[in-house]
Design a protein around this motif. Structure first.
Motif, short mmCIF file in Angstrom:
data_model
loop_
_atom_site.label_atom_id
_atom_site.label_comp_id
_atom_site.label_asym_id
_atom_site.label_seq_id
_atom_site.Cartn_x
_atom_site.Cartn_y
_atom_site.Cartn_z
N GLU A 660 -6.38 -24.24 -71.69
CA GLU A 660 -6.58 -24.96 -70.44
C GLU A 660 -6.72 -24.04 -69.23
O GLU A 660 -7.38 -24.37 -68.26
CB GLU A 660 -5.44 -25.95 -70.23
N ALA A 661 -6.08 -22.85 -69.34
CA ALA A 661 -6.13 -21.94 -68.20
C ALA A 661 -7.57 -21.54 -67.90
O ALA A 661 -8.37 -21.39 -68.83
CB ALA A 661 -5.30 -20.70 -68.49
N ALA A 662 -7.88 -21.38 -66.62
CA ALA A 662 -9.23 -20.98 -66.25
C ALA A 662 -9.39 -19.49 -66.54
O ALA A 662 -8.48 -18.71 -66.32
CB ALA A 662 -9.46 -21.24 -64.77
N PRO A 663 -10.54 -19.11 -67.09
CA PRO A 663 -10.77 -17.68 -67.33
C PRO A 663 -10.89 -16.94 -66.02
O PRO A 663 -11.40 -17.48 -65.03
CB PRO A 663 -12.09 -17.67 -68.10
N GLY A 664 -10.37 -15.72 -65.98
CA GLY A 664 -10.47 -14.91 -64.76
C GLY A 664 -10.99 -13.55 -65.11
O GLY A 664 -11.82 -13.39 -66.01
N GLU A 665 -10.43 -12.56 -64.41
CA GLU A 665 -10.86 -11.19 -64.67
C GLU A 665 -10.04 -10.64 -65.83
O GLU A 665 -8.86 -10.94 -65.97
CB GLU A 665 -10.62 -10.35 -63.41
N VAL A 666 -10.69 -9.86 -66.69
CA VAL A 666 -9.97 -9.25 -67.80
C VAL A 666 -9.25 -8.01 -67.28
O VAL A 666 -9.85 -6.96 -67.08
CB VAL A 666 -10.92 -8.88 -68.95
N THR A 667 -7.96 -8.20 -67.04
CA THR A 667 -7.18 -7.12 -66.43
C THR A 667 -6.17 -6.52 -67.39
O THR A 667 -5.81 -5.36 -67.27
CB THR A 667 -6.42 -7.65 -65.21
N GLU A 668 -5.70 -7.31 -68.34
CA GLU A 668 -4.63 -6.85 -69.23
C GLU A 668 -5.14 -5.77 -70.18
O GLU A 668 -6.20 -5.93 -70.80
CB GLU A 668 -4.10 -8.02 -70.06
N PRO A 669 -4.40 -4.68 -70.33
CA PRO A 669 -4.85 -3.57 -71.20
C PRO A 669 -5.10 -4.01 -72.64
O PRO A 669 -6.05 -3.53 -73.26
CB PRO A 669 -3.68 -2.58 -71.14
N LEU A 670 -4.29 -4.92 -73.18
CA LEU A 670 -4.51 -5.37 -74.56
C LEU A 670 -5.85 -6.08 -74.66
O LEU A 670 -6.60 -5.88 -75.62
CB LEU A 670 -3.37 -6.30 -75.02
N ASP A 671 -6.17 -6.90 -73.69
CA ASP A 671 -7.43 -7.65 -73.71
C ASP A 671 -8.62 -6.69 -73.65
O ASP A 671 -9.60 -6.84 -74.37
CB ASP A 671 -7.48 -8.64 -72.55
N ARG A 672 -8.49 -5.73 -72.76
CA ARG A 672 -9.56 -4.75 -72.64
C ARG A 672 -9.70 -3.93 -73.93
O ARG A 672 -10.80 -3.58 -74.34
CB ARG A 672 -9.27 -3.80 -71.48
N SER A 673 -8.56 -3.67 -74.53
CA SER A 673 -8.56 -2.89 -75.77
C SER A 673 -9.32 -3.64 -76.86
O SER A 673 -10.15 -3.05 -77.58
CB SER A 673 -7.11 -2.65 -76.20
N MET A 674 -9.04 -4.93 -76.99
CA MET A 674 -9.71 -5.73 -78.01
C MET A 674 -11.22 -5.74 -77.75
O MET A 674 -12.02 -5.57 -78.67
CB MET A 674 -9.15 -7.15 -77.98
N LEU A 675 -11.60 -5.92 -76.48
CA LEU A 675 -13.04 -5.97 -76.17
C LEU A 675 -13.70 -4.62 -76.42
O LEU A 675 -14.86 -4.55 -76.84
CB LEU A 675 -13.24 -6.41 -74.71
N ALA A 676 -12.96 -3.55 -76.17
CA ALA A 676 -13.52 -2.22 -76.44
C ALA A 676 -13.81 -2.08 -77.93
O ALA A 676 -14.85 -1.56 -78.34
CB ALA A 676 -12.56 -1.13 -75.98
N ALA A 677 -12.86 -2.56 -78.75
CA ALA A 677 -13.07 -2.49 -80.20
C ALA A 677 -14.27 -3.33 -80.60
O ALA A 677 -15.10 -2.91 -81.41
CB ALA A 677 -11.81 -2.97 -80.92
N LEU A 678 -14.39 -4.50 -80.00
CA LEU A 678 -15.53 -5.36 -80.30
C LEU A 678 -16.84 -4.68 -79.89
O LEU A 678 -17.85 -4.78 -80.60
CB LEU A 678 -15.37 -6.71 -79.57
N GLY A 679 -16.78 -3.97 -78.78
CA GLY A 679 -17.98 -3.27 -78.31
C GLY A 679 -18.51 -2.31 -79.36
O GLY A 679 -19.73 -2.24 -79.60
N SER A 680 -17.61 -1.59 -80.01
CA SER A 680 -18.14 -0.65 -81.00
C SER A 680 -18.58 -1.38 -82.26
O SER A 680 -19.51 -0.93 -82.95
CB SER A 680 -17.14 0.47 -81.30
N VAL A 681 -17.96 -2.51 -82.55
CA VAL A 681 -18.44 -3.31 -83.69
C VAL A 681 -19.86 -3.80 -83.41
O VAL A 681 -20.73 -3.75 -84.27
CB VAL A 681 -17.50 -4.51 -83.95
N ILE A 682 -20.09 -4.25 -82.18
CA ILE A 682 -21.44 -4.71 -81.84
C ILE A 682 -22.45 -3.57 -82.05
O ILE A 682 -23.51 -3.77 -82.66
CB ILE A 682 -21.50 -5.20 -80.37
#
Length: 865
Positions: A660-682
């Motif tokens: 339900e929470a509205a998406p905002g800026e990705v600020t949390e280090p864990l969230d950024r970490s996951m996206l970084a991993a996804l980036g290399s998978v892409i």
RNA sequence: GGGCGCGUAGCUCAGCGGGAGAGCGCUCGCCUCACACGCGAGAGGUCGCAGGUUCAAAACCUGCCGCGCCCACCA
């Protein structure tokens, strides 16, 4: 309630739009298939310029057969690439062809309607085909070639419909507006036009020449249709009397051809026979004087070192016959029986014509096998047979669908020059991008092994006729050297029905008139033009310029020497280019006993049954896990895994999008970490796909996805619910949706139904027209992410779960204390996941201890009460 | 006869110079507010055999064995 809302919502509206409470795979396939067709998702935009087009030379399946699992495998492979390239922004030209020409269709139509093709009959445009239903046991009704072709079209149209339905069910992203049949006008026109151009360029020629001949079908066959079969045979040692006394011994497996013997041959350096070279010997029984000659091809190791040259026992005989300029004494007839000849006449000299004729009488009219038996008895009596015949196993040439060994028979045929283009063809093969690369070896070995020009004429009735007539002279002999050719604009024509310009119908087969070429073309003469036929060669120059040469030829490996080779040849001779730049070779489907699956072996697995049982996405998943070139084991377990994946995608998506929470800026280090991993998978998945390694692309994506749901989702879900406040929640929700958005697109080529379904819940348009993901889609946070944070969090979470599993308590069980032993650098990262870990593992306290190697100690809280 | 590919956990396969891996199956647990069509954990392997190269080989080289396929001038 229908998924469309039940109120006649226009088709082009996206059907779902709303996320269901309880998502399910049921009904997705028909819903999305309909929508894709109605909204033209896969329609080729023919205004696109060539460099933005990705064109596929789809293999036309034989419609008179049935589709089997092998088709599912290879057509899925092609579709994976089509979808990938489409998402990468290329306009994909993905046509479908139906192979309704050739013997299988001919036979099926014959049996089904009780008819046969009679090319000499005139075409009846008003033929009542309905009258043919229910053939029972009446005589076969003769039909003109054109009527027969029309009838084929009627029957195959039904098959084509069924095939199309299956392919659509399988979600092949074919543009159905671009389809063709191999028996249709376009194909015949293209085949005839291509032939006329070969003729004009002197790439095709007619000749009376020895060619491989099937005595049952009574037609010439090409080298490509021949296969070797290991057969039992016998070596017979036979004495040829020298005119000056003494004998020369030979060994042969075909003594019945002795009357056709024109010489003996030895290797020029064979010491044993040097003295005999140049001498004359007499053939046993027939007493025909033949020379003993020398030639490099004679193998001193084989038999006695002396070979008998007959016209014609095999292709080596043809070589010897040609190179040594020998006369022809042909006894083999087109039906495979021994013909009657008269010894003593010119060309059939004999020292004892009477005995020779008597001997030939003994075997005349017999087929080879029987004649052999008889002649061996005669040789035994005349004492020319030395010792007992030795039983051997040796390769014998057969037409691939034939029952009796091929003979070499001289006849007038049309040939396409291939031998003189061998080097060019090898070069073209090397220019092609082969997937997998080792398949090029098959092509090379075939091209290197070519020993004859391509014989393209067949003495059959059903097929594409040669668009030729010949003048008939006053004596009634056709002039084959200067054929009469039609204008290209008149194609397709049937020379047995149509009349050449300047002649009238009553001049047919009359002295001073004309005659139509009676033969048809090898089916590969048409099949080798699929890029031209599908691409609208000459018929639609605008389209052709946008799609040819094509980008991809997908096919099976056993037809590299036919379909692939001939297509390369035709393109080389007509266009001076490759027909495509990439070739993708799919393997076979093996059953669990490691045998090729086929209906003849009783492995009746119908594709439709599989799709219905497991779901198309699931079956595609199985197909996608097999790499190109590798045989795939038929494995329903793997399909079940695919189904699980599809369901998981539904549920994880619902969960993610239900936050339900509205998406905002990705600020949390864990969230950024996951996206970084996804980036290399892409990055890796894209590279793999671009290199035609779809299986690796899927594996990378899937691996990430399962870890994403097991670890990342678990770690952040409480935060996403708002456990730590608004900003951290907004970061989690944004990261989740960003990841989902990219993952769906990575999965889209593999599981098109479920990804389209989820896409429709929150995105516009079809996912299959969406852009293939790139790392930049993941936002600036991803670029700054430290992938080790995500790894550390997942490792500790796993350690906590392990302790709970060992203690056999619920995963929600409370944990008093988790002590993390690790190196300082990693411990420093722990702060970034500490709170998420405590929520996810229901952990009260986390302590750290500096250590040389990582380990985690978990202390469970005592159970209350 | 020549060539290509493959032999890794019970099964299907990935890895192709420095930790032997995944999924399924199996065993044991868990109704944890997306999913019981689920979730977690565990057991299980002289990486076909024999040599060699290397500090280090499942991976590279050589030879064998087995399986599959492609090609080959039938004497």
């Amino acid at each position: 309630m229908s998924p469309f809302g039940g109120h006649g919502v226009p088709f082009r509206r996206i059907p779902a739009m709303v996320m269901p409470e309880k998502p399910s795979l049921d009904g997705l396939e028909s819903k999305w298939d309909e929508w894709w067709q109605a909204s033209g998702t896969y329609r080729f935009d023919r205004s696109t310029s060539r460099d933005q087009v990705y064109a596929i030379d789809t293999p036309p399946p034989t419609v008179s057969g049935s589709l089997h699992v092998g088709h599912v495998l290879s057509y899925t492979h092609t579709d994976l690439t089509a979808r990938f390239q489409r998402m990468r922004g290329l306009e994909v030209f993905y046509p479908m062809g139906w192979d309704d020409a050739g013997l299988p269709t001919e036979r099926r139509v014959q049996n089904y309607f009780g008819v046969r093709c009679e090319p000499s009959l005139p075409y009846d445009p008003a033929y009542d085909y309905a009258s043919l239903e229910r053939p029972d046991d009446r005589e076969q009704i003769p039909l003109s070639r054109k009527n027969f072709i029309e009838l084929c079209g009627r029957l195959t149209a039904v098959d084509e419909k069924a095939f199309e339905e299956l392919f659509r069910h399988l979600a092949l992203s074919v543009d159905w507006d671009h389809s063709y049949t191999t028996v249709g006008d376009r194909s015949r026109r293209a085949s005839q036009r291509a032939f006329l151009r070969l003729l004009a360029n002197n790439y095709a020629y007619t000749a009376e020449a020895p060619t491989m001949w099937d005595v049952d079908l009574r037609t010439a066959v090409a080298q490509a249709e021949i296969e070797d079969r290991e057969q039992e045979g016998q070596y017979h040692r036979i004495a040829f009397d020298r005119e000056d006394g003494g004998v020369v011994e030979i060994e042969t497996s075909r003594p019945e051809l002795i009357p056709a013997c024109v010489a003996l041959v030895v290797h020029p350096t064979d010491e044993r026979y040097m003295a005999s070279v140049g001498s004359t010997v007499l053939t046993p029984l027939f007493r025909v004087p033949v020379p003993v000659l020398a030639h490099e091809l004679a193998d001193p190791e084989k038999g006695t070192g002396v070979a008998m040259i007959c016209t014609f026992g095999d292709v080596t005989d043809v070589t010897w016959w040609r190179e040594l300029r020998l006369p022809a004494r042909v006894i083999m007839q087109k039906d495979g029986s021994i013909g009657k000849k008269t010894f003593g006449e010119r060309g059939w000299e004999s020292r004892d014509p009477e005995a020779a004729n008597a001997a030939l009488d003994q075997i005349a009219g017999m087929y080879a096998k029987k004649a052999r038996k008889r002649i061996v008895e005669m040789l035994k009596e005349s004492r020319h047979l030395l010792g007992e015949p030795q039983t051997i196993r040796h390769p014998v040439k057969f037409y691939e669908r034939g029952d009796r060994p091929l003979e070499v028979i001289s006849s007038r045929q049309w040939f396409v020059r291939t031998l003189e283009h061998r080097d060019d063809l090898l070069k073209r093969g090397a220019e092609l991008d082969w997937h997998p690369p080792f398949m090029q070896a098959r092509y090379d070995s075939w091209v290197r092994g070519l020993n004859a020009d391509w014989c393209i004429s067949r003495q059959r009735f059903f097929g594409v006729p040669f668009p030729l007539w010949y003048r008939v002279d006053e004596k009634g002999n056709p002039n084959y050297d200067e054929p009469l050719v039609p204008e290209e604009s008149l194609l397709p024509i049937d020379p047995l029905a149509d009349v050449p310009e300047g002649f009238s119908a009553d001049q047919r087969d009359q002295p001073g008139g004309f005659t139509g070429d009676p033969d048809i073309m090898d089916t590969w003469a048409s099949s080798s033009l699929t890029p031209q036929i599908a691409g609208g060669w000459e018929d639609d120059p605008d389209l052709f310029s946008r799609v040819f040469p094509m980008d991809l030829r997908p096919q099976a490996h056993e037809i590299i020497r036919t379909w692939l080779f001939y297509t390369v040849l035709k393109s080389q001779l007509e266009h001076g280019s490759l027909p495509w730049t990439n070739v993708a070779i799919s393997g076979w489907v093996l059953d669990p006993d490691r045998k090729k699956m086929s209906k003849s072996k009783g492995n009746v697995v119908t594709p439709l049954g599989l799709l219905e049982q497991h779901g198309s996405d699931a079956v595609r998943y199985w197909a996608a896990s097999a790499r190109l070139g590798a045989d795939a084991t038929f494995d329903e377990q793997q399909m079940k895994v695919g189904r699980k994946l599809a369901i998981k995608i539904l549920n994880a998506s619902r969960f993610t999008l239900g936050m339900e929470a509205a998406p905002g800026e990705v600020t949390e280090p864990l969230d950024r970490s996951m996206l970084a991993a996804l980036g290399s998978v892409i990055g890796e998945a894209t590279d793999a796909f671009a290199g035609y390694d779809h299986a690796r692309s899927l594996d990378l994506t899937e691996r990430f996805f399962w870890a994403f749901t097991d670890d990342y989702l678990e770690l952040v879900k409480h935060r996403a619910y708002g456990a730590h406040g608004e900003a951290p929640a907004a970061s989690a929700v944004a990261a989740l949706r960003t990841a989902l958005d990219a993952l769906l697109r990575l999965f889209a080529p593999f599981v098109p139904y479920v990804t389209e379904e989820v896409w429709s819940w929150w995105r516009q348009g079809s996912i299959h027209r969406a852009a293939w993901p790139v790392a930049e889609d993941l936002g600036p946070g991803a670029a700054q992410g430290d992938r080790e944070i995500y790894e550390l969090g997942a490792e500790i979470l796993t350690a906590v779960r392990k302790e709970k599993a060992l203690q056999k308590v619920s995963l929600r069980a409370a944990v008093d204390l988790v002590t993390v032993h690790d190196v300082p650098e990693r411990l420093a990262l722990l702060t970034h996941v500490e709170r998420d870990l405590m929520e996810a593992g229901n952990v009260a306290r986390i302590e750290t201890v500096v250590a040389d190697s990582p380990s985690v100690i978990t202390v469970l809280a005592p159970v209350e009460g």
